[in-house]
Design a protein around this motif. Structure first.
Motif, PDB file in Angstrom:
ATOM      1  N   THR A  88     -20.305  33.796 -16.903  1.00  0.00           N
ATOM      2  CA  THR A  88     -21.096  35.023 -16.841  1.00  0.00           C
ATOM      3  C   THR A  88     -20.504  36.128 -15.976  1.00  0.00           C
ATOM      4  O   THR A  88     -20.993  37.257 -16.020  1.00  0.00           O
ATOM      5  CB  THR A  88     -22.513  34.721 -16.301  1.00  0.00           C
ATOM      6  OG1 THR A  88     -22.385  34.079 -15.020  1.00  0.00           O
ATOM      7  CG2 THR A  88     -23.292  33.828 -17.256  1.00  0.00           C
ATOM      8  N   HIS A  89     -19.477  35.826 -15.187  1.00  0.00           N
ATOM      9  CA  HIS A  89     -18.977  36.799 -14.214  1.00  0.00           C
ATOM     10  C   HIS A  89     -17.457  36.950 -14.232  1.00  0.00           C
ATOM     11  O   HIS A  89     -16.734  36.033 -14.601  1.00  0.00           O
ATOM     12  CB  HIS A  89     -19.381  36.376 -12.789  1.00  0.00           C
ATOM     13  CG  HIS A  89     -20.833  36.515 -12.520  1.00  0.00           C
ATOM     14  ND1 HIS A  89     -21.729  35.526 -12.822  1.00  0.00           N
ATOM     15  CD2 HIS A  89     -21.552  37.526 -11.980  1.00  0.00           C
ATOM     16  CE1 HIS A  89     -22.943  35.913 -12.475  1.00  0.00           C
ATOM     17  NE2 HIS A  89     -22.857  37.130 -11.966  1.00  0.00           N
ATOM     18  N   VAL A  90     -17.036  38.120 -13.775  1.00  0.00           N
ATOM     19  CA  VAL A  90     -15.652  38.373 -13.398  1.00  0.00           C
ATOM     20  C   VAL A  90     -15.628  38.222 -11.884  1.00  0.00           C
ATOM     21  O   VAL A  90     -16.467  38.816 -11.186  1.00  0.00           O
ATOM     22  CB  VAL A  90     -15.203  39.801 -13.784  1.00  0.00           C
ATOM     23  CG1 VAL A  90     -13.780  40.049 -13.334  1.00  0.00           C
ATOM     24  CG2 VAL A  90     -15.360  40.033 -15.260  1.00  0.00           C
ATOM     25  N   ILE A  91     -14.706  37.453 -11.388  1.00  0.00           N
ATOM     26  CA  ILE A  91     -14.631  37.180  -9.954  1.00  0.00           C
ATOM     27  C   ILE A  91     -13.367  37.846  -9.418  1.00  0.00           C
ATOM     28  O   ILE A  91     -12.271  37.630  -9.950  1.00  0.00           O
ATOM     29  CB  ILE A  91     -14.615  35.657  -9.696  1.00  0.00           C
ATOM     30  CG1 ILE A  91     -15.865  35.037 -10.328  1.00  0.00           C
ATOM     31  CG2 ILE A  91     -14.530  35.365  -8.203  1.00  0.00           C
ATOM     32  CD1 ILE A  91     -15.744  33.562 -10.600  1.00  0.00           C
ATOM     33  N   TYR A  92     -13.552  38.633  -8.363  1.00  0.00           N
ATOM     34  CA  TYR A  92     -12.446  39.440  -7.839  1.00  0.00           C
ATOM     35  C   TYR A  92     -12.558  39.523  -6.324  1.00  0.00           C
ATOM     36  O   TYR A  92     -13.655  39.703  -5.789  1.00  0.00           O
ATOM     37  CB  TYR A  92     -12.520  40.848  -8.454  1.00  0.00           C
ATOM     38  CG  TYR A  92     -11.543  41.846  -7.899  1.00  0.00           C
ATOM     39  CD1 TYR A  92     -10.169  41.687  -8.063  1.00  0.00           C
ATOM     40  CD2 TYR A  92     -11.994  42.962  -7.207  1.00  0.00           C
ATOM     41  CE1 TYR A  92      -9.274  42.621  -7.550  1.00  0.00           C
ATOM     42  CE2 TYR A  92     -11.105  43.902  -6.706  1.00  0.00           C
ATOM     43  CZ  TYR A  92      -9.750  43.719  -6.872  1.00  0.00           C
ATOM     44  OH  TYR A  92      -8.870  44.641  -6.375  1.00  0.00           O
ATOM     45  N   LEU A  94     -12.111  41.687  -3.400  1.00  0.00           N
ATOM     46  CA  LEU A  94     -12.025  43.102  -3.056  1.00  0.00           C
ATOM     47  C   LEU A  94     -11.691  43.241  -1.574  1.00  0.00           C
ATOM     48  O   LEU A  94     -12.190  42.459  -0.753  1.00  0.00           O
ATOM     49  CB  LEU A  94     -13.379  43.768  -3.357  1.00  0.00           C
ATOM     50  CG  LEU A  94     -13.544  45.250  -3.069  1.00  0.00           C
ATOM     51  CD1 LEU A  94     -12.599  46.086  -3.940  1.00  0.00           C
ATOM     52  CD2 LEU A  94     -14.992  45.661  -3.303  1.00  0.00           C
ATOM     53  N   GLU A  95     -10.874  44.233  -1.249  1.00  0.00           N
ATOM     54  CA  GLU A  95     -10.571  44.482   0.156  1.00  0.00           C
ATOM     55  C   GLU A  95     -11.875  44.696   0.918  1.00  0.00           C
ATOM     56  O   GLU A  95     -12.758  45.419   0.450  1.00  0.00           O
ATOM     57  CB  GLU A  95      -9.712  45.727   0.317  1.00  0.00           C
ATOM     58  CG  GLU A  95      -8.291  45.578  -0.173  1.00  0.00           C
ATOM     59  CD  GLU A  95      -7.550  46.905  -0.079  1.00  0.00           C
ATOM     60  OE1 GLU A  95      -6.664  47.007   0.782  1.00  0.00           O
ATOM     61  OE2 GLU A  95      -7.903  47.820  -0.846  1.00  0.00           O
ATOM     62  N   ALA A  96     -11.975  44.095   2.097  1.00  0.00           N
ATOM     63  CA  ALA A  96     -13.197  44.176   2.895  1.00  0.00           C
ATOM     64  C   ALA A  96     -13.534  45.616   3.252  1.00  0.00           C
ATOM     65  O   ALA A  96     -14.700  46.019   3.200  1.00  0.00           O
ATOM     66  CB  ALA A  96     -13.062  43.325   4.151  1.00  0.00           C
ATOM     67  N   ILE A 158     -13.376  40.227   0.408  1.00  0.00           N
ATOM     68  CA  ILE A 158     -14.651  39.576   0.109  1.00  0.00           C
ATOM     69  C   ILE A 158     -14.705  39.361  -1.400  1.00  0.00           C
ATOM     70  O   ILE A 158     -14.285  40.226  -2.169  1.00  0.00           O
ATOM     71  CB  ILE A 158     -15.859  40.398   0.608  1.00  0.00           C
ATOM     72  CG1 ILE A 158     -17.166  39.647   0.336  1.00  0.00           C
ATOM     73  CG2 ILE A 158     -15.860  41.792   0.017  1.00  0.00           C
ATOM     74  CD1 ILE A 158     -18.362  40.214   1.083  1.00  0.00           C
ATOM     75  N   ARG A 159     -15.175  38.211  -1.788  1.00  0.00           N
ATOM     76  CA  ARG A 159     -15.258  37.881  -3.207  1.00  0.00           C
ATOM     77  C   ARG A 159     -16.490  38.542  -3.818  1.00  0.00           C
ATOM     78  O   ARG A 159     -17.601  38.379  -3.330  1.00  0.00           O
ATOM     79  CB  ARG A 159     -15.323  36.371  -3.388  1.00  0.00           C
ATOM     80  CG  ARG A 159     -15.325  35.962  -4.839  1.00  0.00           C
ATOM     81  CD  ARG A 159     -14.772  34.598  -5.025  1.00  0.00           C
ATOM     82  NE  ARG A 159     -13.328  34.671  -4.818  1.00  0.00           N
ATOM     83  CZ  ARG A 159     -12.515  33.622  -4.856  1.00  0.00           C
ATOM     84  NH1 ARG A 159     -12.993  32.430  -5.081  1.00  0.00           N
ATOM     85  NH2 ARG A 159     -11.228  33.756  -4.668  1.00  0.00           N
ATOM     86  N   VAL A 160     -16.251  39.332  -4.873  1.00  0.00           N
ATOM     87  CA  VAL A 160     -17.359  39.961  -5.596  1.00  0.00           C
ATOM     88  C   VAL A 160     -17.447  39.341  -6.981  1.00  0.00           C
ATOM     89  O   VAL A 160     -16.443  38.922  -7.558  1.00  0.00           O
ATOM     90  CB  VAL A 160     -17.216  41.504  -5.675  1.00  0.00           C
ATOM     91  CG1 VAL A 160     -17.323  42.126  -4.301  1.00  0.00           C
ATOM     92  CG2 VAL A 160     -15.937  41.922  -6.349  1.00  0.00           C
ATOM     93  N   ARG A 161     -18.658  39.290  -7.474  1.00  0.00           N
ATOM     94  CA  ARG A 161     -18.931  38.736  -8.803  1.00  0.00           C
ATOM     95  C   ARG A 161     -19.586  39.836  -9.622  1.00  0.00           C
ATOM     96  O   ARG A 161     -20.665  40.300  -9.285  1.00  0.00           O
ATOM     97  CB  ARG A 161     -19.829  37.507  -8.682  1.00  0.00           C
ATOM     98  CG  ARG A 161     -19.168  36.367  -7.905  1.00  0.00           C
ATOM     99  CD  ARG A 161     -20.137  35.213  -7.633  1.00  0.00           C
ATOM    100  NE  ARG A 161     -20.717  34.657  -8.830  1.00  0.00           N
ATOM    101  CZ  ARG A 161     -20.142  33.756  -9.621  1.00  0.00           C
ATOM    102  NH1 ARG A 161     -18.934  33.318  -9.335  1.00  0.00           N
ATOM    103  NH2 ARG A 161     -20.760  33.296 -10.687  1.00  0.00           N
TER     104      ARG A 161
END
Length: 186
Positions: A88-92, A94-96, A158-161
């Motif tokens: 269901t997600h793209v996991i990336y 991202l710079e904090a 930080i990991r964003v979904r």
């Protein structure tokens, strides 16, 4: 400088190309430009990056003229091959600092909203852009997220979904502009 040496120096200068990072950035801008154009929105790309790469602006017809309505949606644009998909997600990652900038921006209720746009590119840079006689095809797709939550204390990333359903398309971009106009975000 002898003539042959000068020719070699000129040849070396001519074969230097952009880094893959800069090529990915150029492709992400092309993608966003195409989506904005098809949606009928005006696109502004910032000359200097202070946490915002650009904005989409609504255009309306007033007295037989087209003008900007004053409704705008800002964005921070990223392009990467370092992402994963689950069901269901793209996991990336991202710079904090970018994450915190977007979280702070959202906390300012009167500010123009600023979304994250991620161009998820294939790992092989040879597949990023396909040029054929009948079509020009950019491989990969853009996803958007209006980040919320608390600031992170992480120093690197930080990991964003991002929901896979949040693809940036002309239709989804117009829906985002409607959210700007109504002040409602899902």
């Amino acid at each position: 400088m002898p003539h042959a040496t000068m020719q070699r120096a000129i040849l070396l200068i001519l074969i230097v190309v952009l880094t893959d990072q800069h090529i990915a950035e150029a492709l992400s801008r092309a993608y966003v430009r195409a989506i904005a154009g098809r949606a009928g929105l005006n696109l502004a790309i910032r000359e200097y990056d202070y946490g915002v790469d650009g904005s989409f602006d609504e255009v309306i017809v007033r007295q037989h003229r087209r003008i900007e309505s004053g409704f705008s949606l800002s964005f921070q644009l990223k392009a990467s091959t370092q992402w994963q998909l689950d069901s269901t997600h793209v996991i990336y990652d991202l710079e904090a600092k970018t994450y915190n900038d977007l979280i702070l921006r959202r906390s300012m209720r009167a500010a123009i909203p600023c979304i994250l746009i991620l161009l998820a590119l294939p790992p092989d840079s040879e597949r990023w852009l396909i040029c054929e006689e009948s079509e020009l095809r950019l491989q990969g797709t853009c996803y958007w997220e209006y980040l919320s939550g608390s600031l992170t204390e992480n120093r690197t990333s930080i990991r964003v979904r991002i929901l896979r359903s949040q693809r940036l398309t002309p239709k989804s971009l117009l829906a985002l502009m409607q959210n700007v106009k109504t002040g409602e975000w899902s």
